[in-house]
Design a protein around this motif. Structure first.
Motif, short mmCIF file in Angstrom:
data_model
loop_
_atom_site.label_atom_id
_atom_site.label_comp_id
_atom_site.label_asym_id
_atom_site.label_seq_id
_atom_site.Cartn_x
_atom_site.Cartn_y
_atom_site.Cartn_z
N ILE A 236 0.84 -1.21 0.00
CA ILE A 236 0.00 0.00 0.00
C ILE A 236 0.87 1.25 0.00
O ILE A 236 0.60 2.22 -0.71
CB ILE A 236 -0.96 0.00 1.21
CG1 ILE A 236 -2.06 -1.04 1.02
CG2 ILE A 236 -1.58 1.38 1.41
CD1 ILE A 236 -3.00 -1.15 2.19
N ASP A 237 1.95 1.21 0.78
CA ASP A 237 2.84 2.36 0.88
C ASP A 237 3.54 2.62 -0.45
O ASP A 237 3.72 3.78 -0.85
CB ASP A 237 3.87 2.12 1.98
CG ASP A 237 4.84 3.29 2.12
OD1 ASP A 237 4.38 4.41 2.41
OD2 ASP A 237 6.06 3.09 1.92
N ARG A 238 3.93 1.55 -1.17
CA ARG A 238 4.69 1.72 -2.41
C ARG A 238 3.80 1.87 -3.65
O ARG A 238 4.15 2.61 -4.57
CB ARG A 238 5.62 0.52 -2.61
CG ARG A 238 6.70 0.39 -1.55
CD ARG A 238 7.61 1.61 -1.51
NE ARG A 238 8.62 1.50 -0.49
CZ ARG A 238 9.84 0.96 -0.68
NH1 ARG A 238 10.17 0.48 -1.87
NH2 ARG A 238 10.71 0.90 0.32
N LEU A 239 2.66 1.15 -3.68
CA LEU A 239 1.84 1.11 -4.88
C LEU A 239 0.49 1.79 -4.74
O LEU A 239 -0.15 2.09 -5.74
CB LEU A 239 1.62 -0.34 -5.32
CG LEU A 239 2.85 -1.18 -5.64
CD1 LEU A 239 2.43 -2.59 -6.02
CD2 LEU A 239 3.67 -0.55 -6.76
N GLY A 240 0.06 2.02 -3.50
CA GLY A 240 -1.27 2.57 -3.28
C GLY A 240 -2.30 1.45 -3.12
O GLY A 240 -2.07 0.32 -3.53
N PRO A 241 -3.46 1.77 -2.53
CA PRO A 241 -4.45 0.74 -2.22
C PRO A 241 -5.08 0.08 -3.44
O PRO A 241 -5.44 -1.10 -3.39
CB PRO A 241 -5.51 1.51 -1.40
CG PRO A 241 -5.32 2.94 -1.77
CD PRO A 241 -3.86 3.10 -2.04
#
Length: 300
Positions: A236-241
Motif C-alpha cells: 500500500i505504501d509503495r503502490l497505493g491501495p
C-alpha cells in the motif's frame, strides 16, 4: 517498484496457499482451534516488530472499542468463517469464493459510506460476481453437490472482512495511527477472544502430522497472518491501495491451481466461476476508480 510488485505476487501466493493449510489442519483439529493457532502465531511476530518499532502507546487504549470491533470483524469471525467453510469444501472452491471479498467490500461501502455511489459498471460487476458465487455453490445439485453450509461460512467470512474495511475507513482512518499498531492491536485482542472461546481438548493432534502443524504455525500464522499484514502495508505504501488490491486477484487462482495439483476435481464450471468472480471484481474496482477521477475533475 520491482520489489513492490514482487511483494504483491508473494502476497497473492501466500493468501492463495492458505486454503490447503486450513484443509490439512481441520482434518486433525477443530476449526476454532485452527483459527486460534493461526492468530496466535500471526500475532507473535507482529508484536515483536511493533515493540521494536515503538508504535504501541498507552494512549491507544482510548480507541480500544474500535480495536475490539476490528478484531472481531477482520480477524476472529473472518478467519473462523473461512476455516469452517474450507473444512466443508474443496480447497479450490473455498479459494475462488474468497475472491468475492472486494465485491462484498463494495456493497458494504455503498450501504454505509455515502461518498461511494455505485455506477452502472459497478452494478454489473456485482451481478457478475454473484453469478460466479452461484456457479461455485451449484445449489441445483442439492445434497450431492457442494456443501451449502461451507459456502455460507465462506460468504459470512467475506461479508465480515468487507464490513471491517468500511468500519476501518470510517472510524480508524481519521485517527492516523500506524498500520502496524492497528494490526498488532487487532490480532492481539483476537488472541484473547479466541483463548476464551476455544475448547483446547485434542488440539495436540495437530502435532501428529508435520505438514498440518507447520502449515498452521508458519503457513497460516507467521506468513498467512503476521507476514501478510506486513507485506500488505508495504505494498500500500509503495503502490497505493488500488494496485495493492491486485493481490486479491492472484489468491483465488493460486488456490485453484493448488487444488488441482493435490487431486481435487477442477471442472470447466469452477474455471467459469473463477472468471466471473474476478471479472466482477475488476468491474467494481475500475468503475470506482473512474468515478473518483470524474469527481476530482468536476471539483477542479
Amino acid at each position: 517498484m520491482i520489489r513492490a510488485y514482487a511483494a504483491l505476487v508473494a502476497l497473492g501466493l501466500i493468501w492463495g496457499s492458505n486454503f490447503i493449510y486450513m484443509k490439512w489442519a481441520t482434518e486433525l483439529i477443530s476449526p476454532m482451534q485452527t483459527v486460534f493457532l493461526r492468530v496466535l502465531f500471526g500475532f507473535l511476530p507482529l508484536a515483536v516488530i511493533a515493540w521494536r518499532a515503538g508504535v504501541i502507546h498507552r494512549d491507544h487504549l482510548r480507541h480500544l472499542p474500535h480495536f475490539i470491533v476490528m478484531s472481531l470483524l477482520a480477524t476472529s469471525f473472518y478467519y473462523y468463517g473461512f476455516v469452517a467453510g474450507t473444512s466443508l469444501l474443496p480447497s479450490s472452491v473455498a479459494g475462488l469464493l474468497s475472491g468475492a471479498i472486494p465485491i462484498f467490500t463494495f456493497l458494504c461501502a455503498v450501504l454505509f459510506l455515502r461518498e461511494d455511489r455505485p455506477t452502472g459498471q459497478m452494478a454489473a460487476g456485482v451481478l457478475l460476481g454473484f453469478a460466479g458465487i452461484v456457479l461455485s455453490a451449484r445449489p441445483w445439485e442439492g445434497a450431492a453437490g457442494v456443501s451449502s453450509a461451507g459456502v455460507l461460512w465462506m460468504l459470512a467470512g467475506t461479508i465480515s472482512v468487507g464490513a471491517s474495511f468500511v468500519y476501518a475507513r470510517r472510524y480508524l482512518s481519521p485517527l492516523k495511527l500506524p498500520p502496524l499498531a492497528l494490526a498488532t492491536w487487532q490480532t492481539g485482542l483476537a488472541v484473547l477472544t479466541l483463548a476464551v472461546l476455544t475448547e483446547f481438548d485434542g488440539i495436540g493432534a495437530i502435532a501428529t502430522d508435520a505438514h498440518a502443524m507447520w502449515g498452521a504455525v508458519i503457513g497460516l500464522g507467521a506468513l498467512g497472518t503476521g507476514g501478510a499484514f506486513l507485506i500488505y502495508y508495504f505494498i500500500i505504501d509503495r503502490l497505493g491501495p488500488v494496485r495493492a488490491a491486485g493481490a486479491t486477484y492472484i489468491a483465488p487462482v493460486v488456490a485453484v491451481i493448488i487444488g488441482a495439483a493435490i487431486g481435487e476435481t477442477i471442472t470447466s464450471l469452477e474455471i467459469l466461476a473463477l472468471v466471473l468472480i474476478l471479472g466482477g471484481v475488476v468491474l467494481t474496482q475500475t468503475g470506482k476508480r473512474v468515478t473518483l477521477a470524474l469527481t476530482e475533475t468536476k471539483d477542479a
